[in-house]
Structures are given as C-alpha cells and as structure tokens.
Design a protein around this motif. Structure first.
Motif, PDB file in Angstrom:
ATOM      1  N   ARG A 187      -9.264   1.545  -3.151  1.00  0.00           N
ATOM      2  CA  ARG A 187      -9.872   1.313  -1.837  1.00  0.00           C
ATOM      3  C   ARG A 187      -8.961   0.485  -0.945  1.00  0.00           C
ATOM      4  N   ALA A 188      -8.121  -0.327  -1.516  1.00  0.00           N
ATOM      5  CA  ALA A 188      -7.235  -1.192  -0.728  1.00  0.00           C
ATOM      6  C   ALA A 188      -6.137  -0.352  -0.077  1.00  0.00           C
ATOM      7  N   ASP A 189      -6.101  -0.360   1.240  1.00  0.00           N
ATOM      8  CA  ASP A 189      -5.033   0.352   1.944  1.00  0.00           C
ATOM      9  C   ASP A 189      -3.728  -0.418   1.889  1.00  0.00           C
ATOM     10  N   ARG A 190      -3.845  -1.754   1.922  1.00  0.00           N
ATOM     11  CA  ARG A 190      -2.652  -2.589   1.941  1.00  0.00           C
ATOM     12  C   ARG A 190      -2.839  -3.741   0.971  1.00  0.00           C
ATOM     13  N   TRP A 191      -1.733  -4.209   0.419  1.00  0.00           N
ATOM     14  CA  TRP A 191      -1.697  -5.392  -0.440  1.00  0.00           C
ATOM     15  C   TRP A 191      -0.766  -6.364   0.253  1.00  0.00           C
ATOM     16  N   ILE A 192      -1.275  -7.520   0.663  1.00  0.00           N
ATOM     17  CA  ILE A 192      -0.505  -8.348   1.594  1.00  0.00           C
ATOM     18  C   ILE A 192      -0.554  -9.816   1.224  1.00  0.00           C
ATOM     19  N   ASP A 239       2.819   4.654  -6.747  1.00  0.00           N
ATOM     20  CA  ASP A 239       2.957   4.605  -5.294  1.00  0.00           C
ATOM     21  C   ASP A 239       2.543   3.267  -4.696  1.00  0.00           C
ATOM     22  N   PHE A 240       2.420   2.251  -5.538  1.00  0.00           N
ATOM     23  CA  PHE A 240       1.974   0.941  -5.054  1.00  0.00           C
ATOM     24  C   PHE A 240       2.848   0.431  -3.918  1.00  0.00           C
ATOM     25  N   ALA A 241       4.158   0.400  -4.115  1.00  0.00           N
ATOM     26  CA  ALA A 241       5.045  -0.147  -3.083  1.00  0.00           C
ATOM     27  C   ALA A 241       5.020   0.721  -1.832  1.00  0.00           C
ATOM     28  N   HIS A 242       5.088   2.030  -1.995  1.00  0.00           N
ATOM     29  CA  HIS A 242       5.125   2.935  -0.843  1.00  0.00           C
ATOM     30  C   HIS A 242       3.840   2.861  -0.036  1.00  0.00           C
ATOM     31  N   ASP A 243       2.694   2.841  -0.728  1.00  0.00           N
ATOM     32  CA  ASP A 243       1.410   2.908  -0.034  1.00  0.00           C
ATOM     33  C   ASP A 243       0.894   1.562   0.452  1.00  0.00           C
ATOM     34  N   LYS A 244       1.122   0.514  -0.318  1.00  0.00           N
ATOM     35  CA  LYS A 244       0.433  -0.744  -0.044  1.00  0.00           C
ATOM     36  C   LYS A 244       1.345  -1.878   0.407  1.00  0.00           C
ATOM     37  N   LEU A 245       2.656  -1.740   0.239  1.00  0.00           N
ATOM     38  CA  LEU A 245       3.587  -2.806   0.614  1.00  0.00           C
ATOM     39  C   LEU A 245       4.526  -2.418   1.747  1.00  0.00           C
ATOM     40  N   ASP A 246       4.989  -1.185   1.725  1.00  0.00           N
ATOM     41  CA  ASP A 246       6.106  -0.787   2.567  1.00  0.00           C
ATOM     42  C   ASP A 246       5.812  -0.984   4.048  1.00  0.00           C
ATOM     43  N   HIS A 247       6.750  -1.650   4.730  1.00  0.00           N
ATOM     44  CA  HIS A 247       6.634  -1.934   6.161  1.00  0.00           C
ATOM     45  C   HIS A 247       7.975  -2.531   6.578  1.00  0.00           C
ATOM     46  N   PRO A 248       8.441  -2.262   7.794  1.00  0.00           N
ATOM     47  CA  PRO A 248       9.703  -2.894   8.224  1.00  0.00           C
ATOM     48  C   PRO A 248       9.625  -4.412   8.062  1.00  0.00           C
TER      49      PRO A 248
END
Length: 563
Positions: A187-192, A239-248
């Motif tokens: 359910r978590a879209d992002r992990w921040i 896909d944890f990094a791609h989906d929930k972490l990745d950002h410039p």
C-alpha cells in the motif's frame, strides 16, 4: 529565554533552523551575518518514543520497537516556530529561509501525496504504518539477511559501509515491513526519511537529499542497490528502490522550494519563504561547529553519539555507517560512524541503579545525580575501580555494526561502589570513540582534531575522561542548539545569503575559546584499560563467544511467551 538582539540589526537577514530530535523538536532564529541566536523554542513530542503500545491501542509492540507519531513533527512547525519568532522579537518577513534536520534513519511509509499510512484509518492500528525511529532495532534479522546477501553477491557498495549494514537503516526496516505486513508494504507508494518528509510538509514537493539517500539508503555511485540484490532478499522486494525510493537527489544547501500557504499558516512565516533540502541532525551540525574542512571530526554526543568528518581520502574504514560523496558538504567524502548508546547509558544507570542517597544529595545540593556520582570518583587514580565495561547497552553501531550485542561489566567485587560503575560506563563510551578514531587512522583517513557538540558539552566530568582516554584536546561548539543553527546555516545557503556551506559555517558557526586538554599522566594510565577494553570488545563482539547474542535470543523469546 534567549538574550535578544535588536531586530533593527536583523532586517531581512535571519534564518530559521529546525532540529527534530528523539523526544522533542526545536526552532532557532539565527542572524545570517554572524550566527547570533536571536530566539528559540522547544516543543516536546506528545507521544515521545512509542515502544510499548500504539497511541490509543492495547496492541503490545514487539521487543526493540521504537516508533513515532508524525503529528508530533507537525506540531513543531505549529508551535515551536511561532514561539521562536516571538522570542526573537523579529517580524516574520525578516526570515529569508528555513532549514530542517532530523534524526536518521527515521523513516516511514506514505502515499504518493505524502500522507503517512498511520494517519489512514484502516492502517492506524498496524505498527508498521508508523514512522520507525532511528532507535528501532527490531529489524536486526532483516539486517543480517541484507549483510549476508550483499557479501554473497559481492555488492560493490558494501565496502562503503565498513562491510555491514545496520538494522537502523532503511533497507532492514522496509524489509521487516514486507515480511511482517506485506499488505501494508504494498500500500505504501513511497518510503521516505522523516528529514525529506518534513520538507515535503513545508514546501509541498517531494525531495530527496543526498545525505540520507547515501548513508541510510545505500545510494552510491549514482544508483540504489540493484533490483537483483533486492530480489534476492525477497521476490516482492525487487522493485523497492525503483518504486518507493527513486527520485532526483538534491545536494545539501540546495533550495527545495518555498513555503506553501498551509505551511505558512502553520509557522507564521510568509508564503514562498525558501526551504533548504532536508538533512541529518549530525551532518548539518558540521556547519555550526566549523568542521566542514577535511580531517576535522565532529562528535555529536547526546543520547547516542554520531561521528562525522569530511575527507579528501576515499578508503575502506571497517564498521562505518557510511562514506558518501557530498554527504556533509558537496564535493568531499563525508564519513559517518557512531555509538548507539552514550547519554542513554548514563541515564539508565542514574535512573535504575544509582542509590537513594545519591538522589537525596543531588536534591539537597541542587545538582544532578550525574554530578554527584562523578564527584565521588573525580580524584581517584585511573584504574582504581578495577572495572572495564562495554558500552553496548543499545547495541554497537561502530565498528561492529551489531545491535544484538549488549552491555558488559567486568571486575565487580563486593567493594565496588555505584559511583565507580558510573565512571566505568563513561570510560567505556570514551573507549568506544577511541576505537572508532583508531579505525579511521589505521585505514589511512587522518583525524586532525576533534570537536564536541550535543548535551555532553555541559558534562565536564565526561569531557575530561574523553580527553584523557583519547589523548587529544577537545574543541567545544559554542551553541547549545548546534544542530538547529547548522540547519539555519543551510537555509542561508539555500536563500543565497552565503555562497556555500563552508562560507556559511565560517560566518554562522562557532567554537569556545578554551579546549578541554588531556592530562599526560592520566592518558598514559588509560592505555592498559583501553587494551583490556579492546580484548573484551573483540572477544564478545568478533566471534570469541556468542553468549551476548544467545542472551538476547532468550530474552526476546521469553517476551513472546516462547522461552
């Protein structure tokens, strides 16, 4: 209250720094030209550290759990910032920028809009929906899995963390969520990191800073850990990094955006006020401590200790929390090491072990119990107590990176006094810091000097023992709010008032004129005690015995009702 400086001297030239700590958040208003602290305010978190039960719930939390409530963070914006502005006597229009720093890794699952899952009704009763504080050590099995897989697959980034990843960092905590509550994980879209989340609250835009990404998320050489590695941990983790972490990623000192209308209403500051990208509390403090140049180690000594230092040298240092290009200032290799328990260890002893007469004397004399215990042994020769302790009451962050370790006290006799145990615990934490410095220097990363910030700056007995054990003079940061002042310095850079962090540090940072110097005779006397500490350190921590790990296993099993 803060000593006020005339607002006429600060027009258009102040910044607000925010420091989100373990139990409270503080705001400070700082003059950009010279670092003068004009006003400050502290807001204690309503829920503090959540370790037993979720707020309003009867659900018992697992051992080693440490959670927080994101609304406590928002209340720092609503309460501490306006109060600090009032204390400073400045008009909000005079604030040119806002900067924020956070404990780390304090991370949380959120929606694509940044809403914490714990604030969405179906997930509120579920522990993994809440932010996991840096002190959350319940993910040690997941950290073990991360380390084993990284070693087996030869992941190139592992050496940047001394060969082991801590259970305090992002990967272990997120993997724990997937293993124990997969529905919530998906359910978590992002992990921040909370450092980035609070900036999201301020400027309405998701940003990711290079500091938390590198130290806490294992972002190295332009990429997150690979899909293949993450998938080896769990097929659904690939896909944890791609989906929930990745950002410039943004460099430290960059402008993240401007205050939204909602954030402006919360803080009392003008909409559009520049906001600096988020940062970690220890790393941002380098700006206020004037330790941004290579070889100048900063130890932020409070409940725990974090050691940070810039260097021109890239080397493999065993047991580091990480080495990140631009992790403290852009363009330099930033190293981080740390001790999970320091002030916490002393407080544990005072709260649970100090005799009633020590408390009574402290009340009568108007001093702390720490002072009473320290005074009792202040004139004792080094080694007179016959004790050596291991400072692992909250596990070992550096250099062993093992939070299943626990404290040890050797040499007890029927003649041992409580004050002697207290001193042995202080010495143990000093030995832990020396172990870290020795690891740097043996790896070819020179430590030119040591500066101390944090609550221990006001504990003379602690500083004296550290100077004697390390055989080094200690420089002391001037400000009692060094982290918040460092955040303000970053805000000044983001607002364009200073060209870079080095310049902001030179203008806004400060150290006390006098150092705490070692006594050569005591330093020499500590050599044998340090050798004994190292012997016990290696025996209990490097495979001489599994007894501490087994004791932790028995404790956790018994607490689950499965001894």
């Amino acid at each position: 209250m803060t000593q006020h400086v005339s607002a006429n001297n600060t027009a258009g030239n102040v910044a607000v720094g925010l420091d989100f700590g373990t139990l409270s958040g503080r705001a400070v208003v700082v003059r950009v030209s010279d670092g003068a602290e004009l006003g400050t305010a502290v807001h204690s978190y309503r829920h503090g550290v959540i370790t037993d039960r979720l707020p309003g719930s009867s659900i018992t939390l697992a051992a080693e759990t440490a959670l927080q409530d994101p609304e406590d963070y928002r209340q720092v914006l609503s309460r501490a910032v306006p109060a600090a502005l009032r204390d400073a006597g400045v008009d909000p229009s005079q604030v040119i920028g806002v900067g924020a720093a956070f404990t780390a890794s304090t991370c949380m699952p959120v929606t694509a809009e940044g809403v914490p899952l714990c604030e969405i009704a179906p997930y509120t009763p579920r522990p993994h929906a809440w932010p996991k504080l840096w002190r959350h050590h319940a993910a040690q099995p997941e950290a073990d899995a991360v380390n084993a897989a990284a070693a087996e697959l030869g992941e190139p980034w592992l050496s940047r963390y001394g060969g082991r990843i801590s259970c305090e960092w992002q990967l272990a905590k997120a993997l724990q969520v997937l293993r124990e509550d997969p529905e919530l994980y998906h359910r978590a879209d992002r992990w921040i990191e909370a450092a980035d989340w609070i900036v999201w609250q301020l400027c309405g835009t998701e940003t990711r800073n290079v500091c938390t990404a590198g130290y806490k998320g294992q972002f190295q050489d332009g990429s997150w850990p690979s899909r293949e590695f993450l998938g080896a941990l769990h097929p659904e983790f690939a896909d944890f990094a791609h989906d929930k972490l990745d950002h410039p990623l943004s460099q430290l000192g960059d402008r993240a955006g401007g205050l939204t209308a909602e954030a402006a209403a919360r803080t009392g500051l003008p909409e559009g006020t520049p906001v600096a990208v988020g940062n970690v509390d220890a790393h941002v403090t380098a700006a206020s401590a004037r330790t941004t140049r290579p070889g100048r180690m900063l130890a932020i000594m409070g409940t725990s200790t974090c050691h940070v230092m810039n260097s021109d040298v890239l080397a493999e240092v065993p047991g580091m929390c990480g080495q990140v290009l631009g992790g403290i200032v852009p363009g330099a290799w930033g190293y981080e090491a740390g001790q999970s328990g320091v002030g916490d260890v002393f407080a544990w002893f005072v709260d649970t072990q100090a005799p009633p007469e020590a408390h009574e004397r402290a009340r009568a004399d108007g001093v702390s119990v720490h002072d009473v215990l320290a005074e009792e042994t202040a004139d004792d020769p080094v080694g007179a107590h016959g004790l050596v302790a291991l400072d692992w009451h909250s596990g070992n962050r550096s250099v062993l990176v093992d939070h299943d370790l626990s404290g040890v006290l050797a040499g007890l006799t029927l003649a041992t006094r409580p004050a002697e145990i207290y001193r042995a615990l202080v010495e143990a934490t000093a030995f832990g810091t020396r172990t870290i410095i020795d690891a740097f220097e043996k790896a070819g990363v020179p430590v030119h000097d040591l500066t101390v910030a944090g609550g221990m700056v006001e504990r003379p007995h602690v500083l004296r023992i550290y100077a004697d054990v390390l055989g080094r003079p200690l420089r002391l940061v001037s400000s009692a709010l060094a982290c918040a002042v460092g955040a303000a310095a970053h805000a000044a850079v983001a607002a364009g008032a200073h060209p870079d962090i080095h310049a902001a540090s030179a203008a806004m940072g400060g150290v006390r004129e006098h150092t705490v110097d070692p006594d050569p005779e005591r330093t020499a006397a500590y050599e044998e005690l340090y050798a004994l500490y190292t012997e016990l350190h290696d025996h209990f921590g490097r495979g001489g015995t599994r007894s501490l790990h087994r004791l932790r296993e028995l404790r956790n099993a018994a607490r689950k009702g499965n001894p």
